[in-house]
Design a protein around this motif. Structure first.
Motif, PDB file in Angstrom:
ATOM      1  N   CYS A  39      -5.200  -6.810   0.665  1.00 26.71           N
ATOM      2  CA  CYS A  39      -5.491  -6.653  -0.736  1.00 26.71           C
ATOM      3  C   CYS A  39      -6.335  -7.187  -2.008  1.00 26.71           C
ATOM      4  O   CYS A  39      -6.836  -8.732  -1.859  1.00 26.71           O
ATOM      5  CB  CYS A  39      -3.757  -6.794  -1.398  1.00 26.71           C
ATOM      6  SG  CYS A  39      -3.213  -6.072  -2.861  1.00 26.71           S
TER       7      CYS A  39
ATOM      8  N   TRP B 186      -5.597  -2.143  -2.294  1.00 30.01           N
ATOM      9  CA  TRP B 186      -5.471  -2.487  -0.665  1.00 30.01           C
ATOM     10  C   TRP B 186      -6.533  -1.494   0.164  1.00 30.01           C
ATOM     11  O   TRP B 186      -6.854  -0.419  -0.276  1.00 30.01           O
ATOM     12  CB  TRP B 186      -4.148  -1.749  -0.668  1.00 30.01           C
ATOM     13  CG  TRP B 186      -2.895  -2.665  -0.886  1.00 30.01           C
ATOM     14  CD1 TRP B 186      -2.469  -2.345  -2.179  1.00 30.01           C
ATOM     15  CD2 TRP B 186      -1.581  -3.736  -0.630  1.00 30.01           C
ATOM     16  NE1 TRP B 186      -1.304  -3.778  -2.271  1.00 30.01           N
ATOM     17  CE2 TRP B 186      -1.212  -4.070  -1.053  1.00 30.01           C
ATOM     18  CE3 TRP B 186      -2.689  -4.325   0.982  1.00 30.01           C
ATOM     19  CZ2 TRP B 186      -0.204  -5.186  -1.003  1.00 30.01           C
ATOM     20  CZ3 TRP B 186      -1.668  -5.366   1.299  1.00 30.01           C
ATOM     21  CH2 TRP B 186      -0.387  -5.592   0.119  1.00 30.01           C
TER      22      TRP B 186
ATOM     23  N   TYR C  80      -8.356   3.116   0.717  1.00 30.03           N
ATOM     24  CA  TYR C  80      -8.085   2.377  -0.798  1.00 30.03           C
ATOM     25  C   TYR C  80      -6.503   3.082  -0.814  1.00 30.03           C
ATOM     26  O   TYR C  80      -6.985   4.343  -1.767  1.00 30.03           O
ATOM     27  CB  TYR C  80      -9.091   1.737  -1.001  1.00 30.03           C
ATOM     28  CG  TYR C  80     -10.399   2.904  -1.657  1.00 30.03           C
ATOM     29  CD1 TYR C  80      -9.626   4.127  -2.822  1.00 30.03           C
ATOM     30  CD2 TYR C  80     -11.170   3.679  -1.288  1.00 30.03           C
ATOM     31  CE1 TYR C  80     -10.161   4.834  -3.579  1.00 30.03           C
ATOM     32  CE2 TYR C  80     -11.784   5.022  -1.327  1.00 30.03           C
ATOM     33  CZ  TYR C  80     -11.413   5.671  -2.681  1.00 30.03           C
ATOM     34  OH  TYR C  80     -12.009   6.520  -2.953  1.00 30.03           O
TER      35      TYR C  80
ATOM     36  N   ARG D 185     -11.940  -7.295   8.667  1.00 31.17           N
ATOM     37  CA  ARG D 185     -11.568  -6.371   8.282  1.00 31.17           C
ATOM     38  C   ARG D 185     -11.638  -7.699   6.325  1.00 31.17           C
ATOM     39  O   ARG D 185     -11.705  -6.317   5.622  1.00 31.17           O
ATOM     40  CB  ARG D 185      -9.667  -6.347   8.219  1.00 31.17           C
ATOM     41  CG  ARG D 185      -9.316  -5.676   9.377  1.00 31.17           C
ATOM     42  CD  ARG D 185      -7.752  -4.880  10.088  1.00 31.17           C
ATOM     43  NE  ARG D 185      -7.687  -4.694  11.204  1.00 31.17           N
ATOM     44  CZ  ARG D 185      -8.150  -3.732  11.032  1.00 31.17           C
ATOM     45  NH1 ARG D 185      -8.380  -2.485  10.309  1.00 31.17           N
ATOM     46  NH2 ARG D 185      -7.461  -3.381  12.548  1.00 31.17           N
TER      47      ARG D 185
ATOM     48  N   PRO E 211       0.943  -1.337  -0.037  1.00 30.90           N
ATOM     49  CA  PRO E 211      -0.132   0.107  -0.061  1.00 30.90           C
ATOM     50  C   PRO E 211       1.258   0.834   0.118  1.00 30.90           C
ATOM     51  O   PRO E 211       0.560   2.238  -0.441  1.00 30.90           O
ATOM     52  CB  PRO E 211      -0.488   0.016   1.175  1.00 30.90           C
ATOM     53  CG  PRO E 211      -0.403  -1.071   2.075  1.00 30.90           C
ATOM     54  CD  PRO E 211       0.632  -2.002   0.594  1.00 30.90           C
TER      55      PRO E 211
ATOM     56  N   ARG F 238      -8.126  -0.889   3.694  1.00 24.59           N
ATOM     57  CA  ARG F 238      -7.486  -0.405   5.255  1.00 24.59           C
ATOM     58  C   ARG F 238      -8.769  -0.029   5.866  1.00 24.59           C
ATOM     59  O   ARG F 238      -9.867   1.598   5.601  1.00 24.59           O
ATOM     60  CB  ARG F 238      -6.681   0.168   5.372  1.00 24.59           C
ATOM     61  CG  ARG F 238      -6.388   0.574   7.239  1.00 24.59           C
ATOM     62  CD  ARG F 238      -4.577   1.400   6.950  1.00 24.59           C
ATOM     63  NE  ARG F 238      -5.286   2.821   7.134  1.00 24.59           N
ATOM     64  CZ  ARG F 238      -5.156   3.686   8.471  1.00 24.59           C
ATOM     65  NH1 ARG F 238      -6.301   3.119   9.001  1.00 24.59           N
ATOM     66  NH2 ARG F 238      -5.700   4.760   7.595  1.00 24.59           N
TER      67      ARG F 238
ATOM     68  N   ASP G  45      -2.380  -9.937   1.731  1.00 29.10           N
ATOM     69  CA  ASP G  45      -1.335  -9.423   2.696  1.00 29.10           C
ATOM     70  C   ASP G  45      -0.312  -9.039   2.453  1.00 29.10           C
ATOM     71  O   ASP G  45       0.225  -8.998   1.494  1.00 29.10           O
ATOM     72  CB  ASP G  45      -2.191  -9.355   4.399  1.00 29.10           C
ATOM     73  CG  ASP G  45      -1.051 -10.801   4.524  1.00 29.10           C
ATOM     74  OD1 ASP G  45       0.018 -11.407   4.123  1.00 29.10           O
ATOM     75  OD2 ASP G  45      -1.553 -10.938   5.964  1.00 29.10           O
ATOM     76  N   GLU G  46       0.454  -7.968   3.423  1.00 30.21           N
ATOM     77  CA  GLU G  46       1.916  -8.044   2.906  1.00 30.21           C
ATOM     78  C   GLU G  46       2.565  -8.962   3.045  1.00 30.21           C
ATOM     79  O   GLU G  46       3.825  -8.962   2.475  1.00 30.21           O
ATOM     80  CB  GLU G  46       1.533  -6.535   4.195  1.00 30.21           C
ATOM     81  CG  GLU G  46       1.462  -5.280   4.084  1.00 30.21           C
ATOM     82  CD  GLU G  46       2.125  -3.856   4.314  1.00 30.21           C
ATOM     83  OE1 GLU G  46       2.684  -3.762   3.758  1.00 30.21           O
ATOM     84  OE2 GLU G  46       1.267  -3.485   5.078  1.00 30.21           O
TER      85      GLU G  46
ATOM     86  N   GLU H 120      -3.487  -3.956   8.966  1.00 33.46           N
ATOM     87  CA  GLU H 120      -4.978  -3.730   8.612  1.00 33.46           C
ATOM     88  C   GLU H 120      -5.128  -4.028   7.555  1.00 33.46           C
ATOM     89  O   GLU H 120      -6.436  -3.399   7.128  1.00 33.46           O
ATOM     90  CB  GLU H 120      -4.884  -2.311   8.845  1.00 33.46           C
ATOM     91  CG  GLU H 120      -4.073  -1.612  10.991  1.00 33.46           C
ATOM     92  CD  GLU H 120      -4.223  -0.372  11.064  1.00 33.46           C
ATOM     93  OE1 GLU H 120      -3.722   0.623  10.132  1.00 33.46           O
ATOM     94  OE2 GLU H 120      -4.673  -0.075  12.057  1.00 33.46           O
ATOM     95  N   TRP H 121      -4.130  -3.774   6.513  1.00 33.83           N
ATOM     96  CA  TRP H 121      -4.326  -4.081   5.439  1.00 33.83           C
ATOM     97  C   TRP H 121      -4.568  -5.098   4.678  1.00 33.83           C
ATOM     98  O   TRP H 121      -4.516  -6.009   4.697  1.00 33.83           O
ATOM     99  CB  TRP H 121      -3.141  -3.381   3.958  1.00 33.83           C
ATOM    100  CG  TRP H 121      -2.656  -2.091   4.408  1.00 33.83           C
ATOM    101  CD1 TRP H 121      -1.993  -1.511   5.512  1.00 33.83           C
ATOM    102  CD2 TRP H 121      -3.850  -0.858   3.845  1.00 33.83           C
ATOM    103  NE1 TRP H 121      -1.594   0.133   5.035  1.00 33.83           N
ATOM    104  CE2 TRP H 121      -2.825   0.256   4.054  1.00 33.83           C
ATOM    105  CE3 TRP H 121      -4.125  -0.909   2.771  1.00 33.83           C
ATOM    106  CZ2 TRP H 121      -3.203   1.802   3.877  1.00 33.83           C
ATOM    107  CZ3 TRP H 121      -4.482   1.186   2.352  1.00 33.83           C
ATOM    108  CH2 TRP H 121      -3.468   2.016   3.150  1.00 33.83           C
TER     109      TRP H 121
END
Length: 264
Positions: free
Chosen positions: A226, A167, A151, A185, A128, A169, A247-248, A223-224
């Motif tokens: 995708c 992405w 986003y 989430r 993100p 959040r 996610d990341e 928190e993010w």
């Protein structure tokens, strides 16, 4: 200023007051399906919780427009089990049910299984922080779900029809006074697959999902969430949106939405 998508009713633990942050893009009086899907996840996780278990799939049925009105959220275990169990949840207004969900909850392996190979794609997506600042969401409403989230498009955009990598959040809790869980989430973000990868003009067409199915092989970290999303429209008026979820750290699972297509 709103503090959350939903406010708990002090007089009734199953009742939640919907705020304007739940508003969707199709009508100023109807909710985006992301927040109520996350609210279903909220009550599913609190239904007879069991240590060492985790939700692996949630299938949401959207029975009609969800109004910006108080909602009653109920959940119960309908199929108990030592290894897997099925939970059923319902959201209702004073006029009756508006959404239903079935969730499978799995017992986690302890210790971890000794698997010879992991057949998972790499999670090589721009994060993100590498994505540009977002463009304006295609809505005429000053407050809604689009103002309750952040986003970032790593590929595609709302003004560029076709597949997209986005992405998402949450900027607010789903329920006031609580911290959004990884499942909440994910459900809130996954319902945006048809929006971020839209191929039809927002001003001329409807592409409303009747359901949302999310399958997770692990919980997201951070928190993010995708969405690597694509929409498949058909001229007979039925479409499909499908998203690979990340996610990341890498892949999480998949989500699908069946779409009703029609002129505005």
């Amino acid at each position: 200023m709103h503090e959350a998508f939903y406010l708990p009713d002090p007089a009734d633990p199953q009742r939640f007051v919907s705020t304007e942050l739940t508003r969707g893009p199709w009508s100023p009086d109807a909710q985006h399906a992301g927040p109520p899907s996350a609210l279903l996840g909220h009550v599913i996780e609190r239904c007879e919780p069991r240590a060492g278990f985790q939700v692996g799939r949630v299938a949401v049925e959207i029975l009609g427009p969800v109004p910006l009105a108080p909602l009653t959220a109920e959940a119960r275990v309908v199929r108990p089990g030592r290894s897997v169990e099925l939970i059923e949840a319902t959201l209702s207004t004073d006029r009756g049910p508006v959404m239903r969900a079935n969730a499978w909850r799995f017992r986690l392996a302890d210790p971890d299984l000794d698997l010879p190979t992991r057949f998972l794609p790499s999670g090589s997506r721009p994060g993100p922080e590498q994505a540009p600042e977002p463009e304006r969401f295609p809505s005429t409403q000053p407050v809604g779900f689009h103002t309750g989230i952040e986003y970032r498009f790593a590929a595609g955009s709302f003004s560029e029809p076709g597949p997209a990598v986005c992405w998402i959040r949450l900027k607010y809790p789903i329920v006031a006074g609580t911290t959004p869980s990884p499942l909440e989430r994910t459900l809130a973000a996954a319902d945006s697959g048809n929006g971020v990868s839209s191929v039809l003009d927002w001003n001329n067409y409807l592409f409303i999902n009747t359901d949302l199915t999310v399958t997770l092989h692990r919980q997201p970290v951070g928190e993010w969430v995708c969405l690597d999303a694509v929409t498949h429209p058909q001229p007979h008026g039925i479409g499909l949106a499908e998203s690979a979820l990340f996610d990341e750290k890498g892949p999480l699972g998949r989500s699908t939405q069946t779409l009703f297509l029609g002129p505005r």
